[in-house]
Scaffold this motif. Structure first.
Motif, PDB file in Angstrom:
ATOM      1  N   GLU A 292       0.834  -1.202   0.000  1.00 31.31           N
ATOM      2  CA  GLU A 292       0.000   0.000   0.000  1.00 31.31           C
ATOM      3  C   GLU A 292       0.872   1.257   0.000  1.00 31.31           C
ATOM      4  OE1 GLU A 292      -3.988  -1.500   2.453  1.00 31.31           O
ATOM      5  OE2 GLU A 292      -2.326  -0.551   3.523  1.00 31.31           O
ATOM      6  N   THR A 293       1.862   1.258   0.865  1.00 32.07           N
ATOM      7  CA  THR A 293       2.737   2.426   0.989  1.00 32.07           C
ATOM      8  C   THR A 293       3.520   2.665  -0.294  1.00 32.07           C
ATOM      9  OG1 THR A 293       2.960   1.998   3.366  1.00 32.07           O
ATOM     10  CG2 THR A 293       4.584   3.462   2.357  1.00 32.07           C
ATOM     11  N   LEU A 294       4.009   1.595  -0.897  1.00 26.94           N
ATOM     12  CA  LEU A 294       4.788   1.747  -2.125  1.00 26.94           C
ATOM     13  C   LEU A 294       3.935   2.279  -3.275  1.00 26.94           C
ATOM     14  CD1 LEU A 294       7.058  -1.418  -1.992  1.00 26.94           C
ATOM     15  CD2 LEU A 294       7.833   0.958  -2.092  1.00 26.94           C
ATOM     16  N   ILE A 295       2.708   1.809  -3.369  1.00 29.61           N
ATOM     17  CA  ILE A 295       1.827   2.326  -4.421  1.00 29.61           C
ATOM     18  C   ILE A 295       1.589   3.818  -4.219  1.00 29.61           C
ATOM     19  CG2 ILE A 295      -0.512   2.235  -5.378  1.00 29.61           C
ATOM     20  CD1 ILE A 295      -0.480  -0.801  -4.819  1.00 29.61           C
ATOM     21  N   ILE A 296       1.376   4.222  -2.985  1.00 32.85           N
ATOM     22  CA  ILE A 296       1.194   5.646  -2.697  1.00 32.85           C
ATOM     23  C   ILE A 296       2.458   6.417  -3.053  1.00 32.85           C
ATOM     24  CG2 ILE A 296       0.878   7.328  -0.839  1.00 32.85           C
ATOM     25  CD1 ILE A 296      -0.929   5.204   0.529  1.00 32.85           C
TER      26      ILE A 296
ATOM     27  N   ASP B 255      -3.926  12.267  -6.477  1.00 32.92           N
ATOM     28  CA  ASP B 255      -5.379  12.385  -6.350  1.00 32.92           C
ATOM     29  C   ASP B 255      -6.110  11.187  -6.962  1.00 32.92           C
ATOM     30  OD1 ASP B 255      -5.180  14.760  -5.014  1.00 32.92           O
ATOM     31  OD2 ASP B 255      -5.494  16.018  -6.788  1.00 32.92           O
ATOM     32  N   GLU B 256      -5.455  10.474  -7.880  1.00 31.70           N
ATOM     33  CA  GLU B 256      -6.085   9.347  -8.544  1.00 31.70           C
ATOM     34  C   GLU B 256      -6.236   8.126  -7.636  1.00 31.70           C
ATOM     35  OE1 GLU B 256      -4.257   8.466 -12.336  1.00 31.70           O
ATOM     36  OE2 GLU B 256      -3.801  10.600 -12.674  1.00 31.70           O
ATOM     37  N   ILE B 257      -5.561   8.121  -6.500  1.00 27.52           N
ATOM     38  CA  ILE B 257      -5.663   6.973  -5.592  1.00 27.52           C
ATOM     39  C   ILE B 257      -6.338   7.373  -4.280  1.00 27.52           C
ATOM     40  CG2 ILE B 257      -3.716   5.699  -6.568  1.00 27.52           C
ATOM     41  CD1 ILE B 257      -1.985   6.799  -4.266  1.00 27.52           C
ATOM     42  N   LYS B 258      -7.146   8.439  -4.346  1.00 20.82           N
ATOM     43  CA  LYS B 258      -7.904   8.873  -3.169  1.00 20.82           C
ATOM     44  C   LYS B 258      -9.389   8.685  -3.429  1.00 20.82           C
ATOM     45  CE  LYS B 258      -4.630  12.276  -1.315  1.00 20.82           C
ATOM     46  NZ  LYS B 258      -4.426  13.693  -0.940  1.00 20.82           N
ATOM     47  N   GLY B 259     -10.120   8.410  -2.360  1.00 24.56           N
ATOM     48  CA  GLY B 259     -11.559   8.281  -2.466  1.00 24.56           C
ATOM     49  C   GLY B 259     -12.233   9.630  -2.422  1.00 24.56           C
ATOM     50  N   THR B 260     -13.561   9.624  -2.466  1.00 27.12           N
ATOM     51  CA  THR B 260     -14.321  10.881  -2.437  1.00 27.12           C
ATOM     52  C   THR B 260     -14.164  11.617  -1.117  1.00 27.12           C
ATOM     53  OG1 THR B 260     -16.274   9.629  -1.717  1.00 27.12           O
ATOM     54  CG2 THR B 260     -16.014  10.043  -4.087  1.00 27.12           C
ATOM     55  N   ASP B 261     -13.731  10.875  -0.077  1.00 27.15           N
ATOM     56  CA  ASP B 261     -13.524  11.503   1.223  1.00 27.15           C
ATOM     57  C   ASP B 261     -12.144  12.126   1.356  1.00 27.15           C
ATOM     58  OD1 ASP B 261     -11.977   9.231   1.296  1.00 27.15           O
ATOM     59  OD2 ASP B 261     -12.903   8.376   3.102  1.00 27.15           O
ATOM     60  N   GLY B 262     -11.335  12.005   0.307  1.00 22.69           N
ATOM     61  CA  GLY B 262      -9.998  12.589   0.336  1.00 22.69           C
ATOM     62  C   GLY B 262      -8.931  11.709   0.939  1.00 22.69           C
ATOM     63  N   HIS B 263      -9.314  10.533   1.428  1.00 27.87           N
ATOM     64  CA  HIS B 263      -8.348   9.605   2.016  1.00 27.87           C
ATOM     65  C   HIS B 263      -7.874   8.599   0.965  1.00 27.87           C
ATOM     66  CE1 HIS B 263      -9.065  11.187   5.988  1.00 27.87           C
ATOM     67  NE2 HIS B 263     -10.363  10.908   5.923  1.00 27.87           N
ATOM     68  N   PHE B 264      -6.673   8.062   1.199  1.00 32.19           N
ATOM     69  CA  PHE B 264      -6.141   7.071   0.279  1.00 32.19           C
ATOM     70  C   PHE B 264      -7.022   5.816   0.278  1.00 32.19           C
ATOM     71  CE2 PHE B 264      -2.061   9.336   1.172  1.00 32.19           C
ATOM     72  CZ  PHE B 264      -1.817   9.750  -0.132  1.00 32.19           C
ATOM     73  N   LEU B 265      -7.145   5.202  -0.889  1.00 29.67           N
ATOM     74  CA  LEU B 265      -7.889   3.961  -1.013  1.00 29.67           C
ATOM     75  C   LEU B 265      -7.193   2.843  -0.245  1.00 29.67           C
ATOM     76  CD1 LEU B 265      -8.524   4.136  -4.867  1.00 29.67           C
ATOM     77  CD2 LEU B 265     -10.181   4.687  -3.058  1.00 29.67           C
ATOM     78  N   MET B 266      -7.969   1.823   0.127  1.00 26.51           N
ATOM     79  CA  MET B 266      -7.388   0.637   0.731  1.00 26.51           C
ATOM     80  C   MET B 266      -6.691  -0.181  -0.353  1.00 26.51           C
ATOM     81  SD  MET B 266      -8.140   1.041   3.873  1.00 26.51           S
ATOM     82  CE  MET B 266      -7.918  -0.549   4.671  1.00 26.51           C
ATOM     83  N   PHE B 267      -6.049  -1.278   0.035  1.00 16.96           N
ATOM     84  CA  PHE B 267      -5.226  -2.026  -0.905  1.00 16.96           C
ATOM     85  C   PHE B 267      -6.001  -2.474  -2.144  1.00 16.96           C
ATOM     86  CE2 PHE B 267      -3.159  -6.067  -2.279  1.00 16.96           C
ATOM     87  CZ  PHE B 267      -1.994  -5.490  -2.770  1.00 16.96           C
ATOM     88  N   SER B 268      -7.212  -2.973  -1.952  1.00 10.92           N
ATOM     89  CA  SER B 268      -8.008  -3.427  -3.106  1.00 10.92           C
ATOM     90  C   SER B 268      -8.240  -2.287  -4.092  1.00 10.92           C
ATOM     91  CB  SER B 268      -9.342  -4.005  -2.638  1.00 10.92           C
ATOM     92  OG  SER B 268      -9.145  -5.172  -1.881  1.00 10.92           O
ATOM     93  N   GLY B 269      -8.570  -1.117  -3.556  1.00  9.28           N
ATOM     94  CA  GLY B 269      -8.798   0.044  -4.412  1.00  9.28           C
ATOM     95  C   GLY B 269      -7.525   0.510  -5.093  1.00  9.28           C
TER      96      GLY B 269
END
Length: 241
Positions: free
Chosen positions: A147-151, A161-175
């Protein structure tokens, strides 16, 4: 540390056998000073380290005569007096200090993420969890590493911004994995992508399934692909070798 490890360390330091017995009383009461051990129990522990058969009656007599000890219960157990315990706390304080985690690289080489100190700590922990047979812990820490490496990759290329949800937080691993799978610009290699996919199921089970417990072969099965994925993501994130 266990009693056997304590005795091994005392033996290496040339501590006499009787003082090793006193050391065992100190160890037994390290969390609860009222706790003690019988002479027979002490002899059993000493003999388990490879020492010859010990005379429990003789040891008990020496413990009774030793002003550093007192009766601990109705079953003949002895414990240390507070003053004696305080003195031994100073002598044996090194045995109470947590041991630094060794870098074994049993799952992932820490050199792959050496560019980020915090990731080195994570990888060191996941290797230590594997060595300690804590395979769910290992799997969860592997998941955190990915997860950290993808970020890190998306921060490096300026597309976070492409790996954040509508709430502004980073997606979980599946996302995060879903974004990487459909990213035409990122060019993740086939083997690295397969390593990410292979790990996803294990990571999800260890993190979220209350009836699942990972085993060594679960980690071993995904280890090679995990290594390829980590190395390639580290490269895409701009980590220097």
């Amino acid at each position: 540390m266990t009693e056997a490890e304590l005795l091994g360390a005392l033996h290496e330091q040339g501590v006499p056998i009787y003082e090793q017995a006193i050391g065992l009383l100190w160890w037994a009461g390290r969390n609860d000073p009222a706790m003690g051990l019988s002479a027979r129990a002490i002899c059993d522990l000493l003999e388990a380290t490879g020492l010859p058969k010990q005379n429990a009656s003789r040891l008990n007599g020496k413990l009774v005569d030793d002003r550093r000890t007192s009766k601990a219960g109705s079953s003949g157990e002895r414990r240390l007096h507070p003053r004696a315990r305080s003195e031994l706390n100073v002598t044996y304080k090194a045995f109470l200090a947590p041991k630094p985690v060794r870098d074994t690289s049993s799952v992932l080489p820490t050199a792959l993420v050496a560019a980020r100190g915090y990731l080195v700590k994570v990888v060191t922990q996941l290797n230590a969890a594997y060595d300690a047979q804590l395979y769910d812990c290992c799997a969860v820490m592997c998941r955190r590493t990915l997860e950290t490496l993808i970020i890190e990759v998306y921060e490096h290329v300026g597309r976070v911004d492409e790996i954040k949800g509508t709430d502004g937080h980073f997606l979980m691993f599946s996302g995060l994995l879903g974004v990487v799978e459909h990213d035409k610009k990122l060019s993740v290699g086939r083997n690295a992508m397969q390593g990410l996919r292979d790990f996803k199921k294990l990571g999800d089970l260890s993190a979220h399934n209350r009836r699942f417990n990972a085993r060594q072969d679960d980690i071993d099965r995904v280890r090679d692909g995990l290594r390829v994925a980590v190395e390639e993501l580290a490269h895409l994130a701009g980590f220097k070798p």
